[in-house]
Design an enzyme around this catalytic site. Structure first.
Site, short mmCIF file in Angstrom:
data_model
loop_
_atom_site.label_atom_id
_atom_site.label_comp_id
_atom_site.label_asym_id
_atom_site.label_seq_id
_atom_site.Cartn_x
_atom_site.Cartn_y
_atom_site.Cartn_z
N GLU A 121 0.68 7.03 -9.43
CA GLU A 121 2.03 6.46 -9.47
C GLU A 121 2.21 5.58 -8.24
O GLU A 121 1.77 5.93 -7.15
CB GLU A 121 3.08 7.57 -9.48
CG GLU A 121 4.52 7.10 -9.39
CD GLU A 121 5.51 8.25 -9.38
OE1 GLU A 121 5.19 9.32 -9.94
OE2 GLU A 121 6.60 8.09 -8.79
N GLU A 126 12.67 2.50 -4.21
CA GLU A 126 13.19 3.85 -4.40
C GLU A 126 14.07 4.24 -3.22
O GLU A 126 13.75 3.94 -2.08
CB GLU A 126 12.05 4.86 -4.56
CG GLU A 126 12.50 6.21 -5.05
CD GLU A 126 11.35 7.14 -5.40
OE1 GLU A 126 11.58 8.06 -6.20
OE2 GLU A 126 10.24 6.94 -4.87
#
Length: 309
Positions: A121, A126
């Site tokens: 990932e 974020e």
């Protein structure tokens, strides 16, 4: 940083406007990060006004429901989409005017393989609760096969010469019970949340090169390089990256395989709930879910997302 001056990047995929409805899938299952969110399928997201195209700007908007009554600790409607196409590298550029902000929000743009964590990932955007700076993270499924490298002359300080951000963890190895990965915090206040939105948004770029490594940059609107605007990107001219994971200390090809891109906004969940009080947010995250007006600015306004090879 390595030079990419000799490479000419050409567009492989350009997503804008209705492309996010025709070439991406809407996730309508439970949130894997335990968010208090009800992800909508495409028909419901569009009929409820949570996903639409602003025709005057050809701008795609994804937003959290900021008008319905929801009980404290309940689930509020939101959107999560993933690309139908998978990728194993490239130069990824997202141009957005706004990202979601607000206590309890957890917006992100990331790539991920279907067999997590073994296919890896890559988190490009974020953060939580609408505060702070952007956090970039790699998650690998193999122990000690992917790390952030300290410079060879390091004497114990945390000064990493390859990028401008601040490293959080050095080992990218992730499991269900320990999924922090190897994160790097940006230092620019325009890299996330209100700072990004106040700058009229901007551009994020991630260069995923299996032989050289993964690099990430972000540019506020008034600093977007002209070569990006011209759709002729030249990363070699963008200066030191905010985050950099060199292939010399991370087996990129082995750890990051067949990724889809994901854009989403969850609510509370593992991270936003854990950081809620420290973010300066009132009450509890569960209570905030009931405050519809808190999510009035929990919106993605995306101009385009391009993938170059």
């Amino acid at each position: 940083m390595y030079s990419t001056a000799s490479k000419v990047y050409t567009v492989e995929d350009w997503y804008s406007g209705e492309d996010f409805f025709n070439k991406w899938d809407f996730w309508d299952q439970a949130d894997p990060t335990n968010g208090l969110v009800d992800y909508q399928n495409q028909a419901d997201a569009q009929s409820k006004g949570l996903a639409y195209v602003d025709q005057t700007k050809n701008q795609t908007v994804f937003q959290v429901d900021s008008w319905s009554q929801v009980a404290a600790g309940g689930h509020r409607a939101s959107v999560r989409i993933s690309s139908q196409k998978t990728y194993n590298g490239g130069l990824f550029i997202l141009d957005a005017e706004q990202m979601p902000v607000g206590c309890g929000t957890w917006p992100s743009w990331w790539t991920v393989g279907s067999n997590w964590p073994y296919q890896g990932e890559i988190d490009i955007i974020e953060g939580v609760n609408g505060v702070g700076v952007n956090q970039m993270t790699l998650h690998s499924g193999t122990s000690n096969a992917c790390t952030i490298t300290k410079p060879s002359n390091n004497t114990g300080s945390e000064n990493f010469v390859q990028f401008s951000g601040s490293p959080l963890q050095l080992n990218c190895y992730s499991t269900q019970g320990a999924d922090a990965g190897c994160g790097i915090k940006d230092t620019a206040t325009t890299s996330f949340g209100p700072g990004f939105n106040a700058a009229q948004g901007g551009v994020y770029a991630m260069l995923w090169d299996t032989t050289k490594g993964v690099s990430m940059w972000n540019f506020p609107r008034d600093q977007v390089p002209q070569d990006i605007t011209d759709a002729q990107p030249q990363p070699s001219g963008w200066g030191v990256a905010a985050g950099y994971w060199p292939a010399s200390s991370c087996d990129i090809a082995a750890n990051f395989v067949d990724h889809v891109m994901v854009i989403d906004t969850t609510i509370c969940g593992n991270w936003a709930t854990g950081a809620y009080g420290a973010s300066g947010c009132p009450g509890t995250c569960q209570q905030m879910v009931a405050n519809a007006s808190n999510f009035a600015d929990a919106k993605w306004k995306i101009n385009y997302l391009a993938v170059y090879q």
